[in-house]
Structures are given as structure tokens and as C-alpha cells.
Design an enzyme around this catalytic site. Structure first.
Site, PDB file in Angstrom:
ATOM      1  N   ASP A   9     -32.349   5.698  -1.629  1.00  0.00           N
ATOM      2  CA  ASP A   9     -33.078   4.982  -2.667  1.00  0.00           C
ATOM      3  C   ASP A   9     -34.043   5.957  -3.349  1.00  0.00           C
ATOM      4  O   ASP A   9     -34.417   6.982  -2.763  1.00  0.00           O
ATOM      5  CB  ASP A   9     -33.827   3.817  -2.020  1.00  0.00           C
ATOM      6  CG  ASP A   9     -34.682   3.054  -3.014  1.00  0.00           C
ATOM      7  OD1 ASP A   9     -34.185   2.768  -4.122  1.00  0.00           O
ATOM      8  OD2 ASP A   9     -35.848   2.758  -2.689  1.00  0.00           O
ATOM      9  N   ASP A  11     -37.197   5.037  -5.945  1.00  0.00           N
ATOM     10  CA  ASP A  11     -38.597   4.614  -6.028  1.00  0.00           C
ATOM     11  C   ASP A  11     -39.059   3.969  -4.724  1.00  0.00           C
ATOM     12  O   ASP A  11     -38.408   3.070  -4.190  1.00  0.00           O
ATOM     13  CB  ASP A  11     -38.785   3.615  -7.171  1.00  0.00           C
ATOM     14  CG  ASP A  11     -38.313   4.170  -8.512  1.00  0.00           C
ATOM     15  OD1 ASP A  11     -37.904   5.344  -8.558  1.00  0.00           O
ATOM     16  OD2 ASP A  11     -38.338   3.421  -9.511  1.00  0.00           O
ATOM     17  N   CYS A 103     -23.297  -4.620  -9.876  1.00  0.00           N
ATOM     18  CA  CYS A 103     -23.664  -3.283  -9.416  1.00  0.00           C
ATOM     19  C   CYS A 103     -25.012  -3.211  -8.698  1.00  0.00           C
ATOM     20  O   CYS A 103     -25.279  -2.252  -7.983  1.00  0.00           O
ATOM     21  CB  CYS A 103     -23.659  -2.300 -10.591  1.00  0.00           C
ATOM     22  SG  CYS A 103     -24.715  -2.767 -11.971  1.00  0.00           S
TER      23      CYS A 103
END
Length: 352
Positions: A9, A11, A103
Site C-alpha cells: 500500500d 498512503d 478495481c
């Protein structure tokens, strides 16, 4: 070919996430999480590839212009590249959660090619993220999830490096059915071969080698112990070799000299050129139900299955102590040889 992949990931995991608007759209907001870069560098040296998977709510809308996002994003990538870190792929979902797109994490549409073509090794790949959606993504991919925040980057590094040094192996023949589990970083010890003295010797490898070791063996003991001892050695050696993987970072060599009233020594090299030098004499033909001649055969089979050059010798008066000394010496040498002490392969050839 499947790879060891970290699905990471962005942020809140790789870089800090502003609590004010949850957008990193200026260079002033760009700050890396503590230890993220050195951890990724170390994991890169152990053969891991990196894929970024990020949800960016409303990217490309007036509230989050794409050009603002790209200024900080490209700067982040430039900094990482200058440190030697590059992402094999970057997947970004620009949709809001209420758009119900295919998505957005934890859905897997962005990673469909990796799933379809089995491009990642499920046993040695991980998802790293700070949200529950990242952990659900891990489950959807069939890999383990590591939640940043609950774990620091250094703790994540330790979790990853320890977990991929484990392996399971099963060997089934007409004479035996053997299951072995090895964790080179320690763990449960459970050994049942049907030969009590042999179990005791194998426990020495686990305890003094500092490894987790589970062995179950069902063999044709009504004939004799030969097939059970030989096949346990072959299965154990293959399992240790599997747990070591590409051997990057290991010390490679081990040497030990434990002493009691007997003197036992072991020298070991994970050179992938198997060889055994064995010097031991026993007065008794058996120790418990284990034939003493099978001790040499055990180490012969083990050395060839592991791919090691192994030198063992023992002198003393008590046959039990001499046998135990050999197994303890092997265990201590193994502990030294498999220890990770660098980020490189211990070979000038570049291969072991």
C-alpha cells in the site's frame, strides 16, 4: 515463473497520510514512514519484488487533480529509485468507494494478470498495508497480510525474513511414509519415528540447532529400522534445503566441538557438492533399537539430501555419549551455517 512479491500500500504505509484531507498532492506533504526505505532495501536483497497497490479516492476529479497527485508521486518514485528501490508494477484505483468499481481494494481486478498466470509465490508473498482492506486483499490473493501500524517496518522485516525459512516435505515409498516440517528460526519440536533412541538423537538436532522440527514416520519396522532411518534422513535433508531457499545471506559454514568425556566435531559447508567424511567407532551393535552402523548411513543420506560437505568424527568411551555428541555437533554446526549474517550470497561464484 512465480516470484516472491510484496504487494505494498502507499498512503499510510510507505508514506505518511495527512489526516486533514487524506491526499498527498503537494511536495510539502511527502514524508516517508520510518524505516520503510531501509527495510525495502534489505528485502530487495533477499530477492523480493515490489508491487504498489493503492486506492486514491477521486483521483482526476476537481477535488483531487491528477497533475497535483503526480507531482508528489513522481518525486516519491525518484527518491526510492535513487536509493535502489523500484516497483515492478504500480496499480492505482481512482474511484470512490460508492462507485462500486471492480478495481478498488480489496477487490483483485487490478492484479488479475498476476492471479491468472500465477506470477507470485503464495507461500513467500505478502500484502503490506495499514487498513483492513489490505488484509482482506491478502486473503483474496491467498497470501499473508502484515498490517503496518500494528507492526513497525522493522517488525515487518523480521516477520518476512523468518517466515520464508520454513518448509514442509513428505516422502512416501512402499516402505515408509514420512512427513517433515522445518522452521530454521525455531518452533515446535515433535518427533515420532517409532525408534525411541533415534527420536532422542533427532531431538538433539532441533534443540541444539535452535530449529523447529516436526517428524512423523511410519515405516516397516517389523523388518528392521534401515528404511525408516534412511528415509527420515533423506526427507529431513530435502526439507532443510527447501527451507534455505536461495541461501542468500547465510553464513554457509559451520563448525562445532562439544565436549563431555567424549570429543565430537562437525564441519559443514552448504556447497551443493555433497560429501561425507565420517570417523566413529562403537563397541555396541545397537543403541536401543537403533543399529550403530545406521548412524553413519543416516548422516550419509542427510548430507546428500541437503547438498552439504560434512565432516564428522568422535572419540570417547560411552557409546551413547558418542552418538549424542555427533548429533549435537551436527546441530551446532547447522545453527552456525544457516544463520543470516549478510545480504549477499557466500560465494565468489555467485551461486551455491
Amino acid at each position: 515463473m512465480s516470484q516472491k512479491i510484496l504487494f505494498i500500500d502507499r498512503d499510510g504505509t510507505l508514506i505518511e497520510e495527512p489526516k486533514s484531507d487524506f491526499q498527498i498532492d503537494t511536495l510539502e506533504k511527502l514524508r516517508f514512514e520510518k524505516d520503510a526505505i531501509p527495510t525495502l532495501l534489505k528485502l530487495k536483497n533477499f530477492g523480493f519484488k515490489f508491487i504498489m497497490v493503492s486506492n486514491q479516492d477521486g483521483l482526476g476529479t476537481p477535488s483531487f487533480p491528477k497533475e497535483n497527485f503526480e507531482i508528489a508521486h513522481e518525486k516519491m518514485l525518484d527518491i526510492l529509485k535513487s536509493c535502489g528501490i523500484e516497483f515492478q508494477d504500480i496499480f492505482i484505483c481512482p474511484h470512490f468507494e460508492n462507485e462500486n468499481c471492480a478495481c478498488r481494494k480489496p477487490k483483485t481486478a487490478m492484479l488479475e494478470e498476476y492471479i491468472k498466470h500465477e506470477l507470485y509465490d503464495k507461500e513467500q508473498s505478502f500484502v503490506i498495508g495499514d487498513r483492513e482492506s489490505d488484509m482482506i486483499l491478502a486473503s483474496n490473493l491467498g497470501v499473508r497480510g502484515l498490517r503496518y501500524g500494528e507492526l513497525s517496518w522493522k517488525e515487518i522485516e523480521n516477520e518476512i525474513l523468518s517466515s520464508f525459512r520454513s518448509a514442509s516435505y513428505q516422502r512416501t515409498t512402499k516402505e515408509t511414509d514420512i512427513k517433515v516440517k522445518v522452521c530454521l528460526n525455531g518452533g515446535k519440536v515433535s518427533i515420532k519415528t517409532g525408534i525411541d533412541f533415534f527420536d532422542h538423537m533427532l531431538e538433539q538436532i532441533a534443540v541444539h540447532g535452535g530449529i523447529g522440527l516436526e517428524i512423523s514416520c511410519k515405516g516397516d519396522l517389523e523388518i528392521d529400522e534401515h528404511h525408516s532411518v534412511e528415509d527420515v534422513a533423506l526427507a529431513l535433508g530435502a526439507c532443510i534445503k527447501k527451507a534455505l531457499g536461495d541461501k542468500i545471506g547465510i553464513a554457509r559454514y559451520g563448525f562445532a566441538l562439544p565436549m563431555d568425556e567424549c570429543l565430537a566435531s562437525c564441519a559443514m559447508d552448504f556447497c551443493n557438492r555433497p560429501h561425507l567424511v565420517y570417523k566413529a567407532k562403537f563397541k555396541k551393535s545397537h543403541l536401543g533399537a537403533l543399529s550403530t552402523e545406521m548412524i553413519e548411513h543416516f548422516f550419509y543420506s542427510l548430507s546428500y539430501a541437503m547438498g552439504v560437505s560434512l565432516h564428522l568424527k568422535v572419540k570417547g568411551k560411552n557409546d551413547h555419549h558418542k552418538a549424542e555428541g555427533l548429533f549435537k555437533a551436527f546441530a551446532k554446526a547447522l545453527k552456525m551455517a544457516v544463520k543470516i549474517e549478510s545480504e549477499n550470497l557466500a560465494s565468489s561464484k555467485g551461486v551455491i
